[in-house]
Scaffold this active site. Structure first.
Site, PDB file in Angstrom:
ATOM      1  N   ARG A 285       0.829  -1.217   0.000  1.00 14.91           N
ATOM      2  CA  ARG A 285       0.000   0.000   0.000  1.00 14.91           C
ATOM      3  C   ARG A 285       0.855   1.256   0.000  1.00 14.91           C
ATOM      4  O   ARG A 285       0.541   2.245  -0.642  1.00 14.91           O
ATOM      5  CB  ARG A 285      -0.915   0.006   1.222  1.00 14.91           C
ATOM      6  N   GLY A 286       1.944   1.227   0.762  1.00 11.54           N
ATOM      7  CA  GLY A 286       2.826   2.399   0.859  1.00 11.54           C
ATOM      8  C   GLY A 286       3.383   2.799  -0.501  1.00 11.54           C
ATOM      9  O   GLY A 286       3.388   3.989  -0.865  1.00 11.54           O
TER      10      GLY A 286
END
Length: 348
Positions: A285-286
């Site tokens: 996600r980052g």
């Protein structure tokens, strides 16, 4: 639900300081797929004021007239079943314009109020799917704002995050299932003294802005003066900022149109992933959010190419809440992200 249009709203461009929070909100409006913002800060730092002020700036969108889900008349992913059926049957869909909506979620809201309810009696006696839409339906294609999100029941936070991520809300009861589009920007705010969100919920927010009380006396005086002037004569105060408000609205609208043409070079994408890897960020996600936010920032600044400076500007917002917390550590996680950026990009 609080209607923000019923009373004059403090102008976004008049808000002094809190640049990190303002930038995170603007980037999410440019690209809602960034995944929302969690704003953590002391009481009385203007979190709610800033979020409500943002609504004023938002451009108008085309919606199917009188549709409870603010359906997009052209995008099947953002339209209700009834609108999709009209299009398939070659029936012309009436279209009107509306401001991007903002919905306030009250702390005591029940799941039925949030997700909507199915009238079982009507379904059984009349054979129709009688559905009373909830707040998620009203928030489709808009902003859902949850003040004190860290005090909200974990189960409800889960429901909100699932809808925000998938873009759909499904309500099931007694074998009857209703599904409708619910794609919104989730904005949560909270005071860290009242408890943090669970890490697995925090990770689902695209960006995390930390704000503190302004320390500089002259700035504090300016903020107090601005507020006093606004409270005395809100309409006159708003007139003074109309030009800067219009300018920012145009800038956001142009950025939304420009976004799909913005390029992020392969070597910069590799470096973003290298930073995430070296900071031991769980999942991808980052990486995804940092890529999206960097492109949104380039679009906002009128460019079609992402620069390392864009990445430096947004990477702390995208990663600080994804780092593993060491209870014995006193270093701010934002500092660790900037240090990781400096090592990979060779900047100081």
């Amino acid at each position: 639900m609080v209607e923000t249009n019923d009373r004059p709203v403090f102008p976004f461009t008049a808000i002094v300081g809190q640049e990190e929070m303002k930038l995170a909100l603007i980037l999410n409006v440019i690209d809602p797929k960034i995944g929302g913002v969690m704003i953590m800060g002391d009481r009385g730092t203007g979190k709610s004021t800033t979020v409500r002020a943002l609504v004023d700036l938002l451009p108008e969108i085309d919606v199917a007239t009188n549709d409870p889900y603010n359906s997009d008349p052209t995008d099947p992913e953002l339209m209700s079943d009834s609108v999709r059926t009209m299009i398939l049957d070659d029936i012309e869909v009436p279209v009107s314009k509306m401001k991007i909506p903002m919905v306030d979620l009250p702390l005591g809201a029940t799941e039925d109020r949030v997700c909507g309810t199915i009238d079982i009696e009507k379904a059984l006696t009349e054979g129709v799917k009688a559905f009373e839409p909830g707040l998620l339906a009203k928030a489709n294609r808009g902003i859902l704002y949850v003040d004190e999100v860290n005090l909200l029941d974990d189960h409800l936070v889960d429901v909100l995050l699932d809808s925000a991520a998938s873009g759909w809300n499904t309500v099931e009861r007694e074998g009857i299932s209703i599904c409708h589009p619910a794609r919104f920007i989730l904005v949560g705010s909270g005071n860290p003294e009242e408890g943090e969100l669970r890490p697995q919920l925090l990770d689902r927010f695209g960006m995390h802005a930390q704000i503190g009380t302004v320390k500089e006396p002259s700035l504090r005086v300016k903020i107090v003066e601005q507020r006093a002037l606004f409270d005395e004569n809100p309409n006159e105060f708003r007139k003074n900022y109309q030009d800067s408000q219009d300018e920012l609205t145009t800038k956001i609208t142009d950025a939304r149109l420009r976004l799909q043409d913005v390029e992020l070079d392969y070597d910069l994408r590799v470096k973003i992933s290298q930073i995430c890897s070296e900071l031991d960020v769980d999942g991808l996600r980052g990486d995804i959010v940092t890529n999206r936010a960097a492109k949104a920032l380039a679009a906002f600044e009128g460019r079609l190419k992402v620069t390392p400076k864009d990445i430096f500007t947004i990477i702390t917002l995208c990663l600080r809440h994804r780092l593993r917390k060491d209870p014995l550590e006193s270093i701010d996680s934002g500092y660790k992200v900037q240090e990781g950026f400096s090592q990979v990009f060779g900047y100081e």
